[in-house]
Design an enzyme around this catalytic site. Sequence first.
Site, short mmCIF file in Angstrom:
data_model
loop_
_atom_site.label_atom_id
_atom_site.label_comp_id
_atom_site.label_asym_id
_atom_site.label_seq_id
_atom_site.Cartn_x
_atom_site.Cartn_y
_atom_site.Cartn_z
N SER A 1 65.23 74.94 47.88
CA SER A 1 66.33 74.41 48.70
C SER A 1 67.06 75.58 49.33
O SER A 1 67.06 76.70 48.80
CB SER A 1 67.30 73.61 47.82
N VAL B 1 58.33 64.94 34.46
CA VAL B 1 57.80 66.31 34.54
C VAL B 1 58.42 67.23 33.50
O VAL B 1 57.88 68.30 33.20
CB VAL B 1 57.98 66.90 35.95
N TYR C 1 72.22 72.68 40.25
CA TYR C 1 71.11 72.47 41.17
C TYR C 1 70.71 73.79 41.84
O TYR C 1 69.53 74.15 41.88
CB TYR C 1 71.53 71.45 42.22
N THR D 1 68.79 76.22 39.56
CA THR D 1 67.39 75.88 39.32
C THR D 1 66.55 76.16 40.56
O THR D 1 65.40 76.60 40.45
CB THR D 1 67.23 74.41 38.91
N GLY E 1 57.02 63.72 41.96
CA GLY E 1 58.14 63.06 42.62
C GLY E 1 57.77 62.54 43.99
O GLY E 1 58.50 62.74 44.96
N ALA E 2 56.63 61.83 44.07
CA ALA E 2 56.08 61.46 45.38
C ALA E 2 56.26 59.99 45.74
O ALA E 2 55.63 59.52 46.69
CB ALA E 2 54.60 61.82 45.43
N SER E 3 57.11 59.28 45.03
CA SER E 3 57.25 57.85 45.34
C SER E 3 58.06 57.62 46.60
O SER E 3 57.82 56.64 47.33
CB SER E 3 57.89 57.11 44.16
N ARG E 4 59.03 58.50 46.89
CA ARG E 4 59.93 58.27 48.02
C ARG E 4 60.27 59.61 48.67
O ARG E 4 59.90 60.67 48.20
CB ARG E 4 61.23 57.61 47.54
N ILE F 1 68.10 67.23 54.31
CA ILE F 1 67.06 66.30 54.72
C ILE F 1 67.56 64.87 54.52
O ILE F 1 68.15 64.54 53.50
CB ILE F 1 65.76 66.52 53.90
#
Length: 244
Positions: free
Chosen positions: A139, A61, A152, A155, A9-12, A185
Site C-alpha cells: 500500500s 491465511v 495497517y 504491516t 483474498g480473491a472473492s471481491r 482504490i
Amino acid sequence: MRHVALVTGASRGIGRGIALELARQGWDVCINYLQHREAAEQTAAQVRALGQNAMVVQADVADGPAVEAMARQAEGELGPVSLLVNNAGVAGQMQFQDITDEQWNRYLAVNLGGARNAIRAVLPRMLSEKRGCIVNISSIWGLRGASCEVAYACTKAALIGLTRSLALELAPSGIRVNCVAPGVIDTDMVQVLGQETLRDLAAETPLGRLGTPEDIAYAVAFLASDRASFLTGQVLGADGGFIV
C-alpha cells in the site's frame, strides 16, 4: 504446461480484479477467500467464462496448516502453483492508543503472517523447478505512513521489506519477488471512509480520481508476465501519482 496462480483474498475487490485479469492472460486461478463464499464462486464462474480453470478454497491465511492444505489442493486440481499473489488483508482506522492487542496481532497475522504462510506453502515446488513469481500487495501507506492506520501501515511496510529481501534470496533460483503498492482504490474496504473523504482523496491524487481494482490487476499481470522477466525486488506504485 498450465500456468497456475494462487490469489489470496480473491472473492471481491482488488483480489477479484487480479484473478480476472490473470485469467484473461491465460492463467488458471485458485481463488482463496475467508468469509464470502458466494462472491468467491462468482469470481470463479467469471474466470471459467474467460476460458480458464478455477477453483475456490476457504482458508484463513493466518492459519499456516490451512494455507499449506490449500496449496496442496490447488496443486492437485490445477497443477503446480507458479504465481502467488498475496492480496488478502485487513484494514481499519483507529488511533494508536486504541489498538487492542488482539487487533494488533490480527493485522500482523493476516497482512504479514499470511504472506509468509502462503510463500512457505508454494516455495518448495518453485525451488525444485527453479522458476516462479511472487507478487505482494502492499500500500502507499506502507511507503509513506498514515494517521490512524498505524497497524495497517506497519504491516504493509513490512511486506515491502519482505519483498526486497526475499527477492535477493530467491533470485539465484530463478524466482522473482515483486510488490505493488496501491493508492486509494475504489473498493468496499475504502467505502467506510465516507464519500466526502473519498472525494478529498481523489482530489489529492494527481490524476484526479480513485483507482480501480483493474488498475492494480494490470500491474500485477505485468509483473507476472515474461515482459517483467528482469524485474525483481521492485515496488510498483499504482497510485495515480499520490506518492512521487
